[in-house]
Design an enzyme around this catalytic site. Structure first.
Site, PDB file in Angstrom:
ATOM      1  N   ASP A  10       0.850  -1.176  -0.194  1.00 58.42           N
ATOM      2  CA  ASP A  10       0.099  -0.043  -0.074  1.00 58.42           C
ATOM      3  C   ASP A  10       0.806   1.333  -0.031  1.00 58.42           C
ATOM      4  O   ASP A  10       1.446   1.666   0.983  1.00 58.42           O
ATOM      5  CB  ASP A  10      -0.842   0.060   1.337  1.00 58.42           C
ATOM      6  N   THR A  15       4.004   7.082   3.404  1.00 58.67           N
ATOM      7  CA  THR A  15       4.511   5.794   3.666  1.00 58.67           C
ATOM      8  C   THR A  15       4.251   4.841   2.958  1.00 58.67           C
ATOM      9  O   THR A  15       3.124   4.755   2.273  1.00 58.67           O
ATOM     10  CB  THR A  15       3.701   5.540   5.285  1.00 58.67           C
ATOM     11  N   LYS A  17       3.180   0.654   3.231  1.00 61.34           N
ATOM     12  CA  LYS A  17       3.048  -0.251   4.301  1.00 61.34           C
ATOM     13  C   LYS A  17       2.887  -1.427   3.286  1.00 61.34           C
ATOM     14  O   LYS A  17       2.249  -1.600   2.208  1.00 61.34           O
ATOM     15  CB  LYS A  17       1.402  -0.140   5.051  1.00 61.34           C
ATOM     16  N   VAL A  99      -6.866   4.742  -5.811  1.00 62.47           N
ATOM     17  CA  VAL A  99      -7.029   3.197  -5.568  1.00 62.47           C
ATOM     18  C   VAL A  99      -6.814   3.062  -4.029  1.00 62.47           C
ATOM     19  O   VAL A  99      -7.517   1.900  -3.760  1.00 62.47           O
ATOM     20  CB  VAL A  99      -6.112   2.520  -6.414  1.00 62.47           C
ATOM     21  N   ASP A 100      -6.495   3.676  -3.439  1.00 57.02           N
ATOM     22  CA  ASP A 100      -6.442   3.381  -1.831  1.00 57.02           C
ATOM     23  C   ASP A 100      -7.716   3.508  -1.376  1.00 57.02           C
ATOM     24  O   ASP A 100      -8.252   2.723  -0.378  1.00 57.02           O
ATOM     25  CB  ASP A 100      -5.348   4.341  -1.039  1.00 57.02           C
ATOM     26  N   ARG A 101      -8.582   4.533  -1.736  1.00 59.88           N
ATOM     27  CA  ARG A 101      -9.967   4.700  -1.300  1.00 59.88           C
ATOM     28  C   ARG A 101     -10.759   3.457  -1.644  1.00 59.88           C
ATOM     29  O   ARG A 101     -11.595   3.042  -1.011  1.00 59.88           O
ATOM     30  CB  ARG A 101     -10.471   6.044  -1.792  1.00 59.88           C
ATOM     31  N   THR A 175       1.620  30.178  18.904  1.00 56.43           N
ATOM     32  CA  THR A 175       1.225  29.927  17.386  1.00 56.43           C
ATOM     33  C   THR A 175       1.144  28.274  16.943  1.00 56.43           C
ATOM     34  O   THR A 175       0.390  27.828  16.541  1.00 56.43           O
ATOM     35  CB  THR A 175       2.574  30.421  16.359  1.00 56.43           C
TER      36      THR A 175
HETATM   37  N1  LIG Z   1       6.387  10.164  12.388  1.00 56.08           N
HETATM   38  C1  LIG Z   1       5.409  10.372  11.608  1.00 56.08           C
HETATM   39  N2  LIG Z   1       5.870  10.612  10.029  1.00 56.08           N
HETATM   40  C2  LIG Z   1       4.971  10.990   9.181  1.00 56.08           C
HETATM   41  N3  LIG Z   1       3.902  11.117   9.482  1.00 56.08           N
HETATM   42  C3  LIG Z   1       3.316  10.821  10.691  1.00 56.08           C
HETATM   43  C4  LIG Z   1       4.162  10.660  11.602  1.00 56.08           C
HETATM   44  N4  LIG Z   1       3.305  10.466  12.585  1.00 56.08           N
HETATM   45  C5  LIG Z   1       1.896  10.753  12.509  1.00 56.08           C
HETATM   46  N5  LIG Z   1       1.948  11.000  11.053  1.00 56.08           N
HETATM   47  C6  LIG Z   1       0.824  11.432  10.612  1.00 56.08           C
HETATM   48  O1  LIG Z   1       0.534  10.366   9.612  1.00 56.08           O
HETATM   49  C7  LIG Z   1       0.088  10.867   8.328  1.00 56.08           C
HETATM   50  C8  LIG Z   1       0.365   9.877   7.340  1.00 56.08           C
HETATM   51  O2  LIG Z   1      -0.398   8.532   7.350  1.00 56.08           O
HETATM   52  P1  LIG Z   1      -0.360   7.302   6.604  1.00 56.08           P
HETATM   53  O3  LIG Z   1      -1.396   6.525   6.902  1.00 56.08           O
HETATM   54  O4  LIG Z   1       0.910   6.808   6.506  1.00 56.08           O
HETATM   55  O5  LIG Z   1      -0.335   8.251   5.372  1.00 56.08           O
HETATM   56  P2  LIG Z   1      -0.394   7.773   3.477  1.00 56.08           P
HETATM   57  O6  LIG Z   1      -1.086   6.724   3.446  1.00 56.08           O
HETATM   58  O7  LIG Z   1      -0.646   9.056   2.917  1.00 56.08           O
HETATM   59  O8  LIG Z   1       1.261   7.376   3.336  1.00 56.08           O
HETATM   60  C9  LIG Z   1       0.801  12.343   8.307  1.00 56.08           C
HETATM   61  O9  LIG Z   1       0.117  13.101   7.445  1.00 56.08           O
HETATM   62  C10 LIG Z   1       0.799  12.648   9.727  1.00 56.08           C
HETATM   63  O10 LIG Z   1      -0.170  13.447   9.845  1.00 56.08           O
HETATM   64  C1  LIG Z   2      -6.856  11.708  -1.864  1.00 57.56           C
HETATM   65  C2  LIG Z   2      -5.487  10.861  -1.748  1.00 57.56           C
HETATM   66  C3  LIG Z   2      -4.440  11.859  -2.316  1.00 57.56           C
HETATM   67  C4  LIG Z   2      -5.173  10.343  -0.383  1.00 57.56           C
HETATM   68  O1  LIG Z   2      -4.049   9.702  -0.407  1.00 57.56           O
HETATM   69  P1  LIG Z   2      -3.007   9.279   0.999  1.00 57.56           P
HETATM   70  O2  LIG Z   2      -3.394  10.196   2.006  1.00 57.56           O
HETATM   71  O3  LIG Z   2      -3.756   7.886   1.278  1.00 57.56           O
HETATM   72  O4  LIG Z   2      -1.781   9.475   0.637  1.00 57.56           O
HETATM   73  C5  LIG Z   2      -5.678   9.853  -2.949  1.00 57.56           C
HETATM   74  O5  LIG Z   2      -6.538   8.914  -2.573  1.00 57.56           O
HETATM   75  C6  LIG Z   2      -5.615  10.343  -4.472  1.00 57.56           C
HETATM   76  O6  LIG Z   2      -4.636  10.748  -4.879  1.00 57.56           O
HETATM   77  N1  LIG Z   2      -6.723  10.114  -4.883  1.00 57.56           N
HETATM   78  C7  LIG Z   2      -7.061  10.582  -6.297  1.00 57.56           C
HETATM   79  C8  LIG Z   2      -8.028  11.556  -6.568  1.00 57.56           C
HETATM   80  C9  LIG Z   2      -9.432  11.187  -6.091  1.00 57.56           C
HETATM   81  O7  LIG Z   2      -9.518  10.137  -5.285  1.00 57.56           O
HETATM   82  O8  LIG Z   2     -10.641  11.692  -6.661  1.00 57.56           O
HETATM   83  K   LIG Z   3      -5.649   9.173   3.041  1.00 56.81           K
END
Ligand SMILES: Nc1ncnc2c1ncn2[C@@H]1O[C@H](COP(=O)(O)OP(=O)(O)O)[C@@H](O)[C@H]1O
Ligand SMILES: CC(C)(COP(=O)(O)O)[C@@H](O)C(=O)NCCC(=O)O
Ligand SMILES: [K+]
Length: 240
Positions: A10, A15, A17, A99-101, A175
């Site tokens: 993913d 990140t 996973k 595609v993650d959604r 802030t």
């Molecule tokens: N140590 C960290 N590094 C990066 N993001 C973090 C951390 N701790 C919490 N977060 C939060 O997690 C979010 C990323 O979540 P994640 O599910 O891994 O994202 P994505 O699926 O978009 O890669 C970041 O936007 C941030 O708000």
């Molecule tokens: C909205 C998102 C950026 C979320 O991505 P993520 O936070 O999981 O990294 C991703 O689902 C995306 O790029 N979507 C394409 C636009 C759409 O869903 O309409």
């Molecule tokens: K997301």
């Protein structure tokens, strides 16, 4: 002898996973091809690799290339489509839905059925509403908490802080505290507003900020790896 495992990836905007089909835990690394290859080195060689990525075409091409060179096997990229595995996509252009959604909705419906509200609190926060019979009504995309905070620094002259305090929705007295509370409040209140609009629906939350948002009062059930859950179901249906 059992066949080599299928690797599920993913790829989000922050990140990657990964886990193997049939496993329950998750491994994480930063969203970079070399970091991922490094993190996979101790793992057994997979029989196939299945990828759900929203990182963009250039990144995906580099990542798929690196994976194919390292493992010498094909990589399957999941895509959003109009209808699959019990979910009907609300988008007129189904392939443009992240595609993650799509995978999170498939995973959620697999786990608790529908109707369900699916929340992914990652780099961006997405909220998808899936009615009875897997009918995706539509959704919402908001900047994630980190993105909200960073945007305020980037787009203003005077919003500056050293370090963000712990998650809170209480009024801030500096802030950084005001920025953090504003972002967490926006995130949590938005999710709760949608959940409240669909009182008959289960609500599942996943993503890096899911736990923090629940601690701040988001009313949803935690499901740690919904995208991988959906991807696993998709992978098993495609390649067995
Ligand atoms: N140590 C960290 N590094 C990066 N993001 C973090 C951390 N701790 C919490 N977060 C939060 O997690 C979010 C990323 O979540 P994640 O599910 O891994 O994202 P994505 O699926 O978009 O890669 C970041 O936007 C941030 O708000
Ligand atoms: C909205 C998102 C950026 C979320 O991505 P993520 O936070 O999981 O990294 C991703 O689902 C995306 O790029 N979507 C394409 C636009 C759409 O869903 O309409
Ligand atoms: K997301």
């Amino acid at each position: 002898m059992s066949s080599p495992p299928v690797l599920l990836l993913d790829v989000g905007n922050s990140t990657v996973k990964w886990r193997f089909v049939g496993e329950t835990g998750v491994n994480r690394c930063s969203a970079q091809a070399d970091a991922l290859i490094e993190s996979l080195k101790p793992a057994p060689a997979p029989s196939a690799i299945v990828l759900s990525s929203v990182a963009g075409e250039a990144f995906d091409a580099a990542l798929v290339g690196a994976l194919e060179r390292h493992f010498s096997i094909a990589v399957y990229c999941a895509r959003s489509v109009a209808k699959a595995l019990g979910i009907t996509n609300a988008y007129a252009k189904p392939e443009s839905l992240g595609v993650d959604r799509w995978m999170a909705m498939i995973g959620a419906a697999r786990v608790v059925g529908s109707p369900v509200v699916v929340i992914d609190a990652g780099s961006a926060i997405t909220i998808d509403v899936v009615a009875r019979d897997g009918l995706h009504i539509g959704g919402f995309i908001l900047p994630g908490v980190r993105m909200m905070c960073e945007t305020l620094i980037e787009r203003t002259g005077k919003v500056r802080y050293e370090q963000l305090p712990a998650p809170s929705t209480a009024p801030g007295d500096a802030t950084g505290a005001c920025v953090a509370s504003g972002a967490w409040l926006a995130a949590c209140a938005s999710v709760n507003a949608v959940v409240a609009d669909y009182p008959e629906y289960r609500a599942l939350i996943t993503g890096g900020d899911a736990r923090a948002m629940m601690a701040l009062g988001v009313v949803a059930e935690l499901r740690e790896n919904l995208v991988l859950d959906g991807l696993e179901y998709w992978a098993v249906s495609k390649i067995g």
